[in-house]
Design a protein around this motif. Structure first.
Motif, mmCIF file in Angstrom:
data_model
loop_
_atom_site.group_PDB
_atom_site.id
_atom_site.type_symbol
_atom_site.label_atom_id
_atom_site.label_comp_id
_atom_site.label_asym_id
_atom_site.label_seq_id
_atom_site.Cartn_x
_atom_site.Cartn_y
_atom_site.Cartn_z
ATOM 1 N N VAL A 1 6.601 11.836 6.255
ATOM 2 C CA VAL A 1 6.317 10.774 5.296
ATOM 3 C C VAL A 1 4.830 10.803 4.970
ATOM 4 O O VAL A 1 3.984 10.382 5.762
ATOM 5 N N GLY A 2 4.508 11.332 3.810
ATOM 6 C CA GLY A 2 3.124 11.402 3.371
ATOM 7 C C GLY A 2 2.730 10.167 2.584
ATOM 8 O O GLY A 2 3.448 9.149 2.580
ATOM 9 N N PRO A 3 1.620 10.217 1.860
ATOM 10 C CA PRO A 3 1.163 9.053 1.099
ATOM 11 C C PRO A 3 2.049 8.801 -0.111
ATOM 12 O O PRO A 3 2.597 9.735 -0.700
ATOM 13 N N VAL A 4 2.179 7.535 -0.487
ATOM 14 C CA VAL A 4 2.774 7.247 -1.784
ATOM 15 C C VAL A 4 1.718 7.540 -2.842
ATOM 16 O O VAL A 4 0.540 7.733 -2.551
ATOM 17 N N ILE A 5 2.131 7.620 -4.085
ATOM 18 C CA ILE A 5 1.306 8.260 -5.110
ATOM 19 C C ILE A 5 0.008 7.514 -5.404
ATOM 20 O O ILE A 5 -1.008 8.123 -5.711
ATOM 21 N N ASN A 6 0.006 6.173 -5.303
ATOM 22 C CA ASN A 6 -1.234 5.444 -5.593
ATOM 23 C C ASN A 6 -1.167 4.043 -4.983
ATOM 24 O O ASN A 6 -0.143 3.630 -4.419
ATOM 25 N N GLU A 7 -2.268 3.313 -5.095
ATOM 26 C CA GLU A 7 -2.362 1.979 -4.501
ATOM 27 C C GLU A 7 -1.379 1.001 -5.138
ATOM 28 O O GLU A 7 -0.838 0.121 -4.458
ATOM 29 N N TRP A 8 -1.143 1.146 -6.439
ATOM 30 C CA TRP A 8 -0.194 0.257 -7.120
ATOM 31 C C TRP A 8 1.199 0.428 -6.530
ATOM 32 O O TRP A 8 1.903 -0.560 -6.281
ATOM 33 N N ALA A 9 1.627 1.673 -6.300
ATOM 34 C CA ALA A 9 2.947 1.931 -5.725
ATOM 35 C C ALA A 9 3.051 1.354 -4.316
ATOM 36 O O ALA A 9 4.085 0.781 -3.935
ATOM 37 N N LEU A 10 1.987 1.484 -3.537
ATOM 38 C CA LEU A 10 1.987 0.949 -2.179
ATOM 39 C C LEU A 10 2.124 -0.572 -2.206
ATOM 40 O O LEU A 10 2.908 -1.159 -1.442
ATOM 41 N N ALA A 11 1.399 -1.222 -3.074
ATOM 42 C CA ALA A 11 1.456 -2.684 -3.169
ATOM 43 C C ALA A 11 2.838 -3.154 -3.619
ATOM 44 O O ALA A 11 3.354 -4.175 -3.137
ATOM 45 N N LEU A 12 3.453 -2.419 -4.548
ATOM 46 C CA LEU A 12 4.779 -2.799 -5.036
ATOM 47 C C LEU A 12 5.819 -2.691 -3.923
ATOM 48 O O LEU A 12 6.660 -3.585 -3.746
ATOM 49 N N LEU A 13 5.770 -1.611 -3.151
ATOM 50 C CA LEU A 13 6.693 -1.458 -2.032
ATOM 51 C C LEU A 13 6.565 -2.625 -1.057
ATOM 52 O O LEU A 13 7.559 -3.239 -0.645
ATOM 53 N N ASP A 14 5.342 -2.925 -0.686
ATOM 54 C CA ASP A 14 5.120 -3.976 0.302
ATOM 55 C C ASP A 14 5.567 -5.332 -0.236
ATOM 56 O O ASP A 14 6.195 -6.129 0.483
ATOM 57 N N ARG A 15 5.291 -5.594 -1.508
ATOM 58 C CA ARG A 15 5.696 -6.882 -2.081
ATOM 59 C C ARG A 15 7.211 -7.033 -2.081
ATOM 60 O O ARG A 15 7.747 -8.093 -1.745
ATOM 61 N N ARG A 16 7.925 -5.973 -2.438
ATOM 62 C CA ARG A 16 9.381 -6.068 -2.501
ATOM 63 C C ARG A 16 10.004 -6.205 -1.112
ATOM 64 O O ARG A 16 10.978 -6.942 -0.939
ATOM 65 N N VAL A 17 9.459 -5.506 -0.146
ATOM 66 C CA VAL A 17 9.977 -5.644 1.222
ATOM 67 C C VAL A 17 9.706 -7.054 1.750
ATOM 68 O O VAL A 17 10.578 -7.684 2.361
ATOM 69 N N ARG A 18 8.486 -7.553 1.506
ATOM 70 C CA ARG A 18 8.159 -8.907 1.975
ATOM 71 C C ARG A 18 9.060 -9.944 1.299
ATOM 72 O O ARG A 18 9.510 -10.902 1.939
ATOM 73 N N GLU A 19 9.326 -9.773 0.007
ATOM 74 C CA GLU A 19 10.188 -10.729 -0.685
ATOM 75 C C GLU A 19 11.595 -10.707 -0.096
ATOM 76 O O GLU A 19 12.202 -11.757 0.148
ATOM 77 N N ALA A 20 12.142 -9.492 0.124
ATOM 78 C CA ALA A 20 13.488 -9.380 0.694
ATOM 79 C C ALA A 20 13.552 -10.027 2.073
ATOM 80 O O ALA A 20 14.506 -10.752 2.405
ATOM 81 N N GLU A 21 12.516 -9.818 2.875
ATOM 82 C CA GLU A 21 12.465 -10.407 4.212
ATOM 83 C C GLU A 21 12.435 -11.932 4.127
ATOM 84 O O GLU A 21 13.100 -12.638 4.898
ATOM 85 N N GLY A 22 11.676 -12.433 3.169
ATOM 86 C CA GLY A 22 11.608 -13.876 2.990
ATOM 87 C C GLY A 22 12.923 -14.484 2.554
ATOM 88 O O GLY A 22 13.180 -15.673 2.799
ATOM 89 N N LEU A 23 13.786 -13.680 1.904
ATOM 90 C CA LEU A 23 15.093 -14.155 1.458
ATOM 91 C C LEU A 23 16.173 -13.962 2.513
ATOM 92 O O LEU A 23 17.346 -14.226 2.268
#
Length: 496
Positions: A337-359
């Motif tokens: 598992v290498g880096p995701v392509i950019n900071e925007w992609a990393l932030a989007l992944l984390d936001r979606r996982v956090r939202e799912a966890e909150g639900l």
């Protein structure tokens, strides 16, 4: 004014950018942007930041080259592709380094890409003889009728960064082998491995000037070039690989110009594990299918449906395997598992996982970013209203759901708006084939995971995953015009 040609030697070339009419050229505006490594953030080179004027120059060069290239003997075109295959194969180590540096692609998936690209070129060599016609029966006495395939002219190819070598090659090689000329717009994230590299290899192999042209652009400025390609009357076909929202916008604009497109778009690909499947094999296949190239492949498994008798043990073993996958430098052969392509992609992944966890979702593995990487992440109990359950999340995150039956899993999978790829892992091949026919997708693999491709196969999706098919075996249908021609053996009598 022409620029210095990129040189070989490993690492991304500093002059990746416009290649128009056989020359490396700057943007007409003189603007450039920095091409950065997703792993280190280092500047790999300065790239021409093009616009519509540059795109028009590329289209004009392609149009000018079309007459001679379309009339070149099949054997002459064939030699170009065979030489290019040999060149790419001989430089594999350098290309692996380029892919790691520019797109964060690990050694395994980079090797998959180079192997595919070499096979693509060799199979394209026979395609130069393929745009054949057909003699048709006519009910008009004295008439000989034929259906003849002809290259369309200038083809525009718009490609993403995630499998830059494969997706750019797939977009250009088939049209070129059939006698078309091409304008290629790579992603701003992969201007060399998705653009300049192909120009370099094919030119060295003997492709004439103007037959392949590359136009690059700065981040956020793709529409300047894409809109010009769509509007140009000299561009006869567009092929696009990318997200469904972007593909929909392109299709709407192309409709105003009555311009045909081939679209390969997003996927939310299901992997179904039946109760009689070999559990160890199912886990192995799911780990690869979900996390290869850190989940940044359009075919990656996004949702795994497991029949209830296997579900608990599958989730436990799958989560443990995911948690153990090494993350880090894509140049390290041990990295999965290498880096995701950019900071925007990393932030989007984390936001979606956090939202799912909150639900109410449960994080079985991963879920904590380690910039610039995001770990292999497994979620269960994800509610339908979570954003991650609704669209394509491009990264190493997968949802596992328990199904009471394989048929229920198929119904759940078919509820998606997407329909690119799917797979079924089962102990009963006949049942697997029956389930495959029930899935509303363009591609199904029984007893395999969904990340598969071969140069000659009909690659493409249904529903919101696109239309048309890539694949050399089907390229003539997409990138040739079918012309009806008749010849009279004798003069015809007319009624008036």
């Amino acid at each position: 004014m022409a620029e210095a040609e990129p040189t070989w030697g490993g690492g991304v070339k500093p002059r990746a950018g416009h290649f128009i009419g056989g020359e490396w050229t700057p943007a007409g505006s003189g603007r450039r942007y920095a091409n950065r490594s997703p792993w280190s953030g280092a500047v790999l080179g300065e790239v021409a930041a093009g616009d519509g004027d540059d795109a028009n120059l590329a289209v004009a060069a392609a149009h000018q080259a079309f007459r001679d290239w379309s009339r070149a003997l099949p054997a002459a075109r064939q030699r170009v592709f065979l030489r290019a295959a040999d060149l790419l194969e001989s430089r594999q180590a350098e290309v692996l380094a380029d892919l790691a540096a520019e797109t964060g692609c690990g050694r395994h998936f980079a090797a998959v890409q180079t192997d595919f690209a070499v096979r693509l070129l060799r199979q394209a060599a026979q395609l130069t003889y393929r745009p054949i016609g057909e003699v048709l029966p006519s009910d008009i006495a004295g008439t000989q009728a034929m259906a003849v395939r002809r290259p369309v002219g200038v083809v525009a190819a718009i490609v993403p960064w995630n499998a830059s070598l494969v997706l750019s090659g797939r977009a250009i090689v088939g049209p070129l082998a059939l006698g078309n000329t091409v304008v290629l717009k790579p992603s701003e994230e992969s201007p060399y491995t998705g653009g300049g590299l192909w120009a370099r290899i094919l030119t060295e192999a003997g492709l004439p000037a103007g037959v392949l042209n590359v136009v690059t652009h700065a981040p956020g400025e793709a529409s300047r070039i894409a809109d010009t390609l769509l509007a140009s009357p000299l561009v006869k076909r567009i092929n696009f690989t990318g997200s469904t929202p972007t593909g929909r916008r392109l299709a709407e604009k192309a409709g105003r110009h009555l311009k045909r497109l081939v679209l390969q778009l997003s996927g939310q690909n299901p992997l179904i594990v039946t109760a009689d499947a070999d559990l160890g094999y199912a886990v192995d296949a799911a780990v690869y299918g979900a996390f290869v190239h850190q989940g940044q492949v359009c075919m990656c498994a996004r949702r795994i449906y497991v029949e209830r008798p296997l579900a608990a043990e599958f989730i436990e073993r799958f989560g443990a395997r995911a948690a153990a996958l090494p993350a880090g430098d894509p140049a390290d052969p041990k990295t999965v598992v290498g880096p995701v392509i950019n900071e925007w992609a990393l932030a989007l992944l984390d936001r979606r996982v956090r939202e799912a966890e909150g639900l109410g979702a449960r994080v079985v593995a991963g879920g904590v970013p380690a910039p610039p990487c995001y770990p292999a992440t497994v979620l269960t109990d994800v509610p339908d209203e979570a954003e991650i359950a609704q669209g394509e999340t491009f990264g190493p995150v997968v949802i596992v759901e328990v199904a009471d039956s394989a048929e229920q899993a198929v119904a759940r999978a078919n509820g998606s708006d997407f329909g690119l790829a799917a797979s079924v892992i089962t102990g009963d091949q006949r049942r697997g084939l029956a389930l495959a026919t029930m899935l509303d997708v363009g591609i199904v693999h029984v007893n395999d995971q969904p990340v598969n491709d071969e140069p000659h196969m009909p690659f493409g999706g249904v529903k919101d995953s696109g239309w048309g098919r890539f694949g050399l075996g089907f390229a003539a249908e997409e990138f040739c015009e079918l012309q009806w021609v008749t010849v009279r053996d004798q003069d015809r009598a007319f009624p008036f």
